[in-house]
Design a protein around this motif. Structure first.
Motif, PDB file in Angstrom:
ATOM      1  N   GLU A  55       0.956  -1.171   0.123  1.00 15.22           N
ATOM      2  CA  GLU A  55       0.132  -0.061  -0.064  1.00 15.22           C
ATOM      3  C   GLU A  55       0.802   1.320   0.111  1.00 15.22           C
ATOM      4  OE1 GLU A  55      -2.791   0.181   3.014  1.00 15.22           O
ATOM      5  OE2 GLU A  55      -3.913  -1.897   2.532  1.00 15.22           O
ATOM      6  N   GLN A 104     -16.781  -3.333   6.614  1.00 17.22           N
ATOM      7  CA  GLN A 104     -17.118  -4.665   6.165  1.00 17.22           C
ATOM      8  C   GLN A 104     -16.344  -5.276   5.127  1.00 17.22           C
ATOM      9  OE1 GLN A 104     -21.287  -3.690   5.172  1.00 17.22           O
ATOM     10  NE2 GLN A 104     -22.081  -4.751   7.123  1.00 17.22           N
ATOM     11  N   MET A 105     -15.771  -4.365   4.312  1.00 13.67           N
ATOM     12  CA  MET A 105     -14.857  -5.039   3.188  1.00 13.67           C
ATOM     13  C   MET A 105     -13.513  -5.343   3.978  1.00 13.67           C
ATOM     14  SD  MET A 105     -14.923  -3.019  -0.254  1.00 13.67           S
ATOM     15  CE  MET A 105     -15.756  -1.380   0.381  1.00 13.67           C
ATOM     16  N   SER A 106     -12.845  -4.629   5.222  1.00 18.01           N
ATOM     17  CA  SER A 106     -11.754  -4.648   5.600  1.00 18.01           C
ATOM     18  C   SER A 106     -11.562  -4.150   7.073  1.00 18.01           C
ATOM     19  CB  SER A 106     -10.421  -4.409   4.834  1.00 18.01           C
ATOM     20  OG  SER A 106      -9.404  -4.501   5.456  1.00 18.01           O
ATOM     21  N   HIS A 162      -9.382  -3.737   8.964  1.00 16.52           N
ATOM     22  CA  HIS A 162      -7.987  -3.029   9.043  1.00 16.52           C
ATOM     23  C   HIS A 162      -8.107  -1.703   8.314  1.00 16.52           C
ATOM     24  CE1 HIS A 162      -6.366  -6.677  10.505  1.00 16.52           C
ATOM     25  NE2 HIS A 162      -6.750  -7.325   9.389  1.00 16.52           N
ATOM     26  N   ALA A 163      -9.172  -1.379   7.484  1.00 12.72           N
ATOM     27  CA  ALA A 163      -9.382  -0.179   6.775  1.00 12.72           C
ATOM     28  C   ALA A 163      -9.651   0.963   7.701  1.00 12.72           C
ATOM     29  CB  ALA A 163     -10.267  -0.169   5.649  1.00 12.72           C
ATOM     30  N   THR A 182      -4.222  -2.249  -3.219  1.00 10.39           N
ATOM     31  CA  THR A 182      -4.128  -3.281  -2.571  1.00 10.39           C
ATOM     32  C   THR A 182      -4.538  -4.813  -3.222  1.00 10.39           C
ATOM     33  OG1 THR A 182      -6.647  -3.466  -1.719  1.00 10.39           O
ATOM     34  CG2 THR A 182      -5.040  -2.118  -0.390  1.00 10.39           C
ATOM     35  N   HIS A 231      -7.098  -6.425  -2.639  1.00 11.02           N
ATOM     36  CA  HIS A 231      -8.590  -6.537  -2.407  1.00 11.02           C
ATOM     37  C   HIS A 231      -9.104  -5.646  -3.463  1.00 11.02           C
ATOM     38  CE1 HIS A 231     -12.417  -6.373  -0.791  1.00 11.02           C
ATOM     39  NE2 HIS A 231     -12.176  -6.973   0.403  1.00 11.02           N
ATOM     40  N   LEU A 254     -12.182  -3.538  -2.595  1.00  7.58           N
ATOM     41  CA  LEU A 254     -11.690  -2.256  -1.626  1.00  7.58           C
ATOM     42  C   LEU A 254     -10.961  -1.273  -2.470  1.00  7.58           C
ATOM     43  CD1 LEU A 254     -11.254  -0.967   1.091  1.00  7.58           C
ATOM     44  CD2 LEU A 254      -9.070  -2.477   1.126  1.00  7.58           C
TER      45      LEU A 254
END
Length: 140
Positions: free
Chosen positions: A13, A81-83, A85-86, A114, A116, A119
């Protein structure tokens, strides 16, 4: 040496910044930021007037520095919900300061590189909004 962030970023990232410069008066830029943030359906969650506070504490010639934090709970829910960690990208943040006779407006953009893909697509949409907010505040 310029350090972009004190926190480390997950491998792969890269956090980019988006910046605009304007000749508009500083207070006009702050007012336009508030309008642009609201027009994009975000709510301001904090406004740190760092320069003003330093002046109030005894350094009268200290320049203006402001940080505005803002969030949209619908976007936050989608992102988390996607991550989980975000959460490190929340809330959104814009800084305003003066440098070499210009008012600078800057925001960090969400990473779009990323592993993902969903995301990344969400981040691209968020980045478009963040850049529009900055551009609106800078427009003459």
């Amino acid at each position: 040496m310029l350090i972009a962030s004190c926190a480390s970023h997950p491998q792969g990232e890269f956090i980019r910044y988006y910046e605009a410069k304007t000749d508009k008066p500083y207070d006009d830029v702050l007012a336009e930021l508030e309008v642009a943030i609201a027009e994009h359906n975000f709510r301001i969650t904090g406004h740190s007037r760092v320069g003003k506070v330093i002046r109030d504490r005894g350094t009268p010639d200290f320049p203006d520095y402001d940080t505005i934090q803002f969030c949209n709970l619908t976007h936050a829910k989608t992102l988390l919900q996607m991550s989980p960690h975000a959460v490190r990208h929340m809330p959104c943040n814009v800084v305003v300061y003066q440098f070499e006779g210009k008012t600078i407006i800057k925001t960090h953009l969400m990473p779009t590189d990323t592993q993902h893909q969903e995301l990344n697509a969400f981040s691209e949409k968020m980045n478009e909004m963040l850049m529009k907010i900055v551009d609106f505040a800078a427009e003459q």
